[in-house]
Design a protein around this motif. Structure first.
Motif, PDB file in Angstrom:
ATOM      1  N   VAL A 218     -12.754  12.214  -2.887  1.00  0.00           N
ATOM      2  CA  VAL A 218     -11.909  11.149  -2.326  1.00  0.00           C
ATOM      3  C   VAL A 218     -11.737  11.360  -0.817  1.00  0.00           C
ATOM      4  O   VAL A 218     -11.818  10.407  -0.037  1.00  0.00           O
ATOM      5  CB  VAL A 218     -10.536  11.114  -3.034  1.00  0.00           C
TER       6      VAL A 218
ATOM      7  N   LEU B 239      -9.157   3.019  -8.396  1.00  0.00           N
ATOM      8  CA  LEU B 239     -10.554   3.079  -7.955  1.00  0.00           C
ATOM      9  C   LEU B 239     -11.443   2.239  -8.861  1.00  0.00           C
ATOM     10  O   LEU B 239     -12.338   1.529  -8.387  1.00  0.00           O
ATOM     11  CB  LEU B 239     -11.032   4.533  -7.941  1.00  0.00           C
TER      12      LEU B 239
ATOM     13  N   LEU C  79      -3.530   9.575  -2.296  1.00  0.00           N
ATOM     14  CA  LEU C  79      -3.927  10.910  -1.874  1.00  0.00           C
ATOM     15  C   LEU C  79      -2.732  11.683  -1.315  1.00  0.00           C
ATOM     16  O   LEU C  79      -2.536  12.870  -1.628  1.00  0.00           O
ATOM     17  CB  LEU C  79      -5.036  10.816  -0.823  1.00  0.00           C
TER      18      LEU C  79
ATOM     19  N   ASP D 259      -7.251   7.072 -10.170  1.00  0.00           N
ATOM     20  CA  ASP D 259      -8.495   6.775 -10.883  1.00  0.00           C
ATOM     21  C   ASP D 259      -8.517   5.339 -11.390  1.00  0.00           C
ATOM     22  O   ASP D 259      -9.546   4.659 -11.328  1.00  0.00           O
ATOM     23  CB  ASP D 259      -8.668   7.744 -12.060  1.00  0.00           C
TER      24      ASP D 259
ATOM     25  N   TYR E 158     -12.792   8.528   1.755  1.00  0.00           N
ATOM     26  CA  TYR E 158     -11.687   7.751   2.316  1.00  0.00           C
ATOM     27  C   TYR E 158     -11.019   8.396   3.532  1.00  0.00           C
ATOM     28  O   TYR E 158     -10.106   7.804   4.106  1.00  0.00           O
ATOM     29  CB  TYR E 158     -10.649   7.469   1.223  1.00  0.00           C
TER      30      TYR E 158
ATOM     31  N   VAL F 217      -5.812   3.879  -1.438  1.00  0.00           N
ATOM     32  CA  VAL F 217      -6.272   5.186  -1.905  1.00  0.00           C
ATOM     33  C   VAL F 217      -5.606   6.298  -1.093  1.00  0.00           C
ATOM     34  O   VAL F 217      -5.203   7.333  -1.646  1.00  0.00           O
ATOM     35  CB  VAL F 217      -7.813   5.288  -1.797  1.00  0.00           C
TER      36      VAL F 217
END
Length: 261
Positions: free
Chosen positions: A120, A207, A177, A204, A124, A173
């Motif tokens: 990730v 995404l 995070l 998840d 990102y 995202v």
């Protein structure tokens, strides 16, 4: 650095983050406006600014998480800050946060989660940072290689293909995070706290859900919402005129003057 000084830095960065999120909201509205008008040039300009804003918010939130009260110790903070690039700092922060739970080199469950979160970070944090560097250095149409000796065609494609849908996914995202790192550093040794498990699963799910999002569908949704607002506005206008007319007719029908509201 004392705990109270770390807490004060957290408060300062939290104010920066809140302000940048307001900017994000307003810039998104601007892009939606120009998408609705079909002004591709202004959409492209605002989109590049949107990508720069993402990097600004990313770095602000990075420090916010690093200075989470009762999270990282001062030696851990210095360890993170000693890394050269922002990507390396994120990876270091992740490993230190995981160490509050256990040893990823021994525990395969922790190792798998570490690998996933590092993926990730690559997608990102690292990828947007590379694009941001080209835009920040004025390479809005053609990107150059690191030595500026010829065009970097892959990066040119990456810059030109940017759109609000992709960048909005970055923002979402990134938020997950940050939640995940915060949850890790506040977990007890040997166990993930419930917030981490929840946010890890939500990441998840997001995404998977957002993988099919397209700019074309966004434009359709914007146009549909705009048409719906026009219909509602028209209905409200009709009701206003109707009520006004009824107010005028009541005394004529009943012979009584209209009552004051």
């Amino acid at each position: 650095m004392t705990k109270s000084e770390i807490k004060e830095l957290f408060k300062i960065q939290s104010r920066n983050v809140r302000y940048l999120k307001k900017v994000e909201k307003n810039l998104t509205m601007d892009i939606n406006h120009y998408l609705l008008k079909g002004d591709d040039f202004k959409v492209a300009i605002k989109t590049n600014f949107y990508s720069l804003l993402y990097s600004s918010l990313s770095e602000a939130q990075f420090l916010q998480i690093l200075y989470t009260p009762n999270g990282f110790s001062y030696p851990e903070i210095k360890n993170v800050q000693a890394k050269y690039s922002i990507v390396d700092k994120w990876k270091c922060m992740l490993d230190l946060a995981l160490s509050h739970v256990g040893d990823y080199q021994v525990d395969t469950g922790i190792a798998l989660k570490r690998d996933h979160i590092r993926d990730v970070i690559a997608s990102y944090i690292e990828k947007p940072q590379n694009i941001r560097n080209k835009i920040a250095h004025g390479q809005w149409v053609h990107a150059l290689n690191s030595k500026s000796t010829k065009e970097n065609c892959a990066m040119t494609t990456a810059v030109r293909s940017l759109n609000v849908v992709e960048i909005s996914r970055w923002f979402e995202v990134h938020q997950y995070l940050c939640f995940i790192i915060r949850d890790l550093v506040q977990s007890g040794l040997g166990t993930f706290n419930t917030s981490f498990i929840d946010n890890y699963s939500k990441l998840d799910a997001f995404l998977a859900e957002s993988n099919s999002w397209t700019i074309e569908n966004r434009v359709k949704n914007i146009k549909r919402k705009y048409q719906n607002r026009k219909i509602v506005h028209k209905l409200n206008r009709c009701r206003f005129i109707e009520n006004k007319e009824m107010t005028r007719l009541v005394p004529l029908i009943t012979g009584r003057p209209p009552q004051s509201p």
